[in-house]
Design an enzyme around this catalytic site. Sequence first.
Site, PDB file in Angstrom:
ATOM      1  N   CYS A 188      13.144  10.705   8.019  1.00  0.00           N
ATOM      2  CA  CYS A 188      13.084  10.076   9.336  1.00  0.00           C
ATOM      3  C   CYS A 188      14.403  10.246  10.077  1.00  0.00           C
ATOM      4  O   CYS A 188      14.427  10.311  11.292  1.00  0.00           O
ATOM      5  CB  CYS A 188      12.734   8.602   9.179  1.00  0.00           C
TER       6      CYS A 188
ATOM      7  N   LYS B 248       0.844  -1.194   0.000  1.00  0.00           N
ATOM      8  CA  LYS B 248       0.000   0.000   0.000  1.00  0.00           C
ATOM      9  C   LYS B 248       0.879   1.243   0.000  1.00  0.00           C
ATOM     10  O   LYS B 248       1.730   1.426   0.867  1.00  0.00           O
ATOM     11  CB  LYS B 248      -0.916   0.040   1.228  1.00  0.00           C
TER      12      LYS B 248
ATOM     13  N   GLU C 102       9.566  15.022  16.621  1.00  0.00           N
ATOM     14  CA  GLU C 102       9.940  14.959  15.207  1.00  0.00           C
ATOM     15  C   GLU C 102       9.109  16.013  14.461  1.00  0.00           C
ATOM     16  O   GLU C 102       7.889  15.897  14.377  1.00  0.00           O
ATOM     17  CB  GLU C 102       9.631  13.561  14.658  1.00  0.00           C
TER      18      GLU C 102
HETATM   19  P1  NAI Z   1       1.702   7.593   8.980  1.00  0.00           P
HETATM   20  O1  NAI Z   1       2.633   6.777   9.781  1.00  0.00           O
HETATM   21  O2  NAI Z   1       0.323   7.715   9.506  1.00  0.00           O
HETATM   22  O3  NAI Z   1       1.623   7.043   7.485  1.00  0.00           O
HETATM   23  C1  NAI Z   1       2.548   6.171   6.895  1.00  0.00           C
HETATM   24  C2  NAI Z   1       1.824   5.056   6.174  1.00  0.00           C
HETATM   25  O4  NAI Z   1       1.050   4.325   7.112  1.00  0.00           O
HETATM   26  C3  NAI Z   1       0.840   5.520   5.103  1.00  0.00           C
HETATM   27  O5  NAI Z   1       0.840   4.604   4.022  1.00  0.00           O
HETATM   28  C4  NAI Z   1      -0.478   5.467   5.834  1.00  0.00           C
HETATM   29  O6  NAI Z   1      -1.587   5.310   4.964  1.00  0.00           O
HETATM   30  C5  NAI Z   1      -0.295   4.223   6.687  1.00  0.00           C
HETATM   31  N1  NAI Z   1      -1.172   4.181   7.863  1.00  0.00           N
HETATM   32  C6  NAI Z   1      -1.650   5.219   8.598  1.00  0.00           C
HETATM   33  N2  NAI Z   1      -2.439   4.774   9.592  1.00  0.00           N
HETATM   34  C7  NAI Z   1      -2.482   3.420   9.487  1.00  0.00           C
HETATM   35  C8  NAI Z   1      -3.142   2.381  10.214  1.00  0.00           C
HETATM   36  N3  NAI Z   1      -3.920   2.652  11.263  1.00  0.00           N
HETATM   37  N4  NAI Z   1      -2.952   1.115   9.823  1.00  0.00           N
HETATM   38  C9  NAI Z   1      -2.147   0.817   8.795  1.00  0.00           C
HETATM   39  N5  NAI Z   1      -1.522   1.745   8.056  1.00  0.00           N
HETATM   40  C10 NAI Z   1      -1.667   3.034   8.393  1.00  0.00           C
HETATM   41  O7  NAI Z   1       2.370   9.039   8.799  1.00  0.00           O
HETATM   42  P2  NAI Z   1       1.716  10.422   8.296  1.00  0.00           P
HETATM   43  O8  NAI Z   1       0.387  10.645   8.945  1.00  0.00           O
HETATM   44  O9  NAI Z   1       1.776  10.467   6.834  1.00  0.00           O
HETATM   45  O10 NAI Z   1       2.769  11.445   8.901  1.00  0.00           O
HETATM   46  C11 NAI Z   1       2.735  11.754  10.292  1.00  0.00           C
HETATM   47  C12 NAI Z   1       4.145  11.879  10.830  1.00  0.00           C
HETATM   48  O11 NAI Z   1       4.821  10.646  10.730  1.00  0.00           O
HETATM   49  C13 NAI Z   1       5.046  12.849  10.095  1.00  0.00           C
HETATM   50  O12 NAI Z   1       4.855  14.158  10.518  1.00  0.00           O
HETATM   51  C14 NAI Z   1       6.398  12.350  10.471  1.00  0.00           C
HETATM   52  O13 NAI Z   1       6.754  12.830  11.727  1.00  0.00           O
HETATM   53  C15 NAI Z   1       6.199  10.843  10.551  1.00  0.00           C
HETATM   54  N6  NAI Z   1       6.621  10.131   9.319  1.00  0.00           N
HETATM   55  C16 NAI Z   1       7.764   9.396   9.369  1.00  0.00           C
HETATM   56  C17 NAI Z   1       8.219   8.765   8.228  1.00  0.00           C
HETATM   57  C18 NAI Z   1       9.472   7.963   8.224  1.00  0.00           C
HETATM   58  O14 NAI Z   1      10.143   7.901   7.201  1.00  0.00           O
HETATM   59  N7  NAI Z   1       9.817   7.282   9.294  1.00  0.00           N
HETATM   60  C19 NAI Z   1       7.521   8.886   6.954  1.00  0.00           C
HETATM   61  C20 NAI Z   1       6.281   9.631   7.017  1.00  0.00           C
HETATM   62  C21 NAI Z   1       5.892  10.240   8.174  1.00  0.00           C
END
Ligand code: NAI
Length: 539
Positions: free
Chosen positions: A340, A230, A437
């Site tokens: 990240c 996904k 973060e």
């Molecule tokens: P997120 O962690 O919610 O999203 C990342 C992925 O997880 C997306 O594909 C999303 O659709 C999926 N996802 C979200 N909720 C889920 C659930 N309950 N079950 C399964 N999959 C789920 O991150 P978001 O909302 O885009 O960004 C929020 C914060 O996360 C950012 O401000 C940043 O601090 C952090 N982040 C960290 C990343 C990294 O590379 N470690 C990448 C993106 C965001």
Amino acid sequence: MASLGMYRQLSRSLSSASASSLFSRGGNATRSRVSRKYSNAAAAVVEDPIIAPVSVNYKQLLIDGKFVNAASGKTLPTLDPRTGDVIAHVAEADAEDINRAVAAARKAFDEGPWPKMPAYERQRILLRFADLLEKHNDELAALETWDSGKPYEQCAKVEVPMMTRLVRYYAGWADKIHGLTAPADGPYHVETLHEPIGVVGQIIPWNFPLLMFTWKIGPALACGNTIVLKTSDLTPLSALFASNLLHEAGLPPGVLNVVSGFGPTAGAAIASHMDVDKVAFTGSTNTGKAILEMAAKSNLKPVTLELGGKSPFIVCEDADIDKAVELAHFALFFNQGQCCCAGSRTFVHERVYDEFVEKAKARALKRTVGDPFKGGIEQGPQIDMKQFEKIMKYIKSGVESGATLEAGGDRLGNKGYYIKPTVFSNVKDDMLIAKDEIFGPVQSILKFRDLDEVIRRANNTHYGLAAGVLTQNIETAHTLTRALRVGSVWVNCFDIFDAAIPFGGYKMSGQGREKGMYSLSNYLQVKAVITPLKNPAWL
Ligand code: NAI
Ligand code: MG
């Protein structure tokens, strides 16, 4: 993410690029729909968006080798971060589509041909895929820029080539994965079989859509697994394009299923599916915890997590200050600060602190921000309004908590999600900007006095993803690299991400390692087979 001396490549390409457009401008054709809330902020210096030099050809779900609509018929809009305008409506998967995709992946795993195929054949398909990626490098880069706001030169010259390199790296592994024979204390023949784990669920974020796609599918495919992946609802386009190329390269139907959709619906359906044998996730720490819980509550599938960070970047008193300033700037501002592993706590020794702050400020003020399709641009817009508002809130909190705002601090222009490169000095450990973060272009500079102190403060966080160490003293470097509780330490460099280098976090930055040979173990089961020996010649 960066690699192959990415930092050098990037600065070379930016300094050689002309400041004029690489592509033509959209004039008034693309109108801003962004909220007017910030419209009286800084003057509009971001011009009309340049027309993206690519079209969107793949908008459906890729299930069982075919592009299909969602069962519900629903779509979701993906936006252009330069304007907030809709680029395309893509099919939106929910639980029923995940069931279809998992069924296709299960069939492709159980009935073949993928896991039953000679590894050499799998390798050849991956190598053909890499050739096609090379051929379509610029289209992929343009889609990535359009959908995510990253500088086009960064995509075209660094990220897509890195993706291609990574595919070739894992193609190389495909025919080198095998078990061992092991000794036993009695007359037994003992062998280990390294088997593919089965149907793998993969959930990726929006900050490096193509690279995260490749970090996930590369090792999983090399090991002979089948996949339901996904993408983020914010950046669904490039992975669909790339997946089509992988099928053109000969991937059998059902081996890689790619769905666009939201986390709580499609993502959760993958993480809690009883017929998904493993899940790999990159994103926020909170979502990572939710995924672990869903895995535990369903079939106890193993989980790899690559989560957030608050990485220290430590500038020692003997560091080359100009180099330290440039690297610290890159460590934080690269990719709009949406990394990240961003070096988001810049610790500087008190003896060089003032000089460092002056130079860091001057560097931030020089950073070129604008339309990511324009040549020479270092920074594009943030991904969306939610992230934009989150970052603006942190900037406000930095000011309110008493940090000194040296540069930036507000939005750039009055449409899209551009933020001026922001630098805070006099940041204290207990300020929110030093703890959370931010995931944006906000540098926090902290002062330290000695090594013991900086080690304690650098480790005083729930995160443990990465660190940067700037020193010319090898003993200081060794002391720091061993003391820091993080998965990667870059000494006198930052964001070196070559294919063979493992990446992952300590503490709440994640579980498991991606890239390199280490990631293969995420996608393999080890089976011990024990057979009695009769009158063995040796044991
Ligand atoms: P997120 O962690 O919610 O999203 C990342 C992925 O997880 C997306 O594909 C999303 O659709 C999926 N996802 C979200 N909720 C889920 C659930 N309950 N079950 C399964 N999959 C789920 O991150 P978001 O909302 O885009 O960004 C929020 C914060 O996360 C950012 O401000 C940043 O601090 C952090 N982040 C960290 C990343 C990294 O590379 N470690 C990448 C993106 C965001
Ligand atoms: Mg988008």
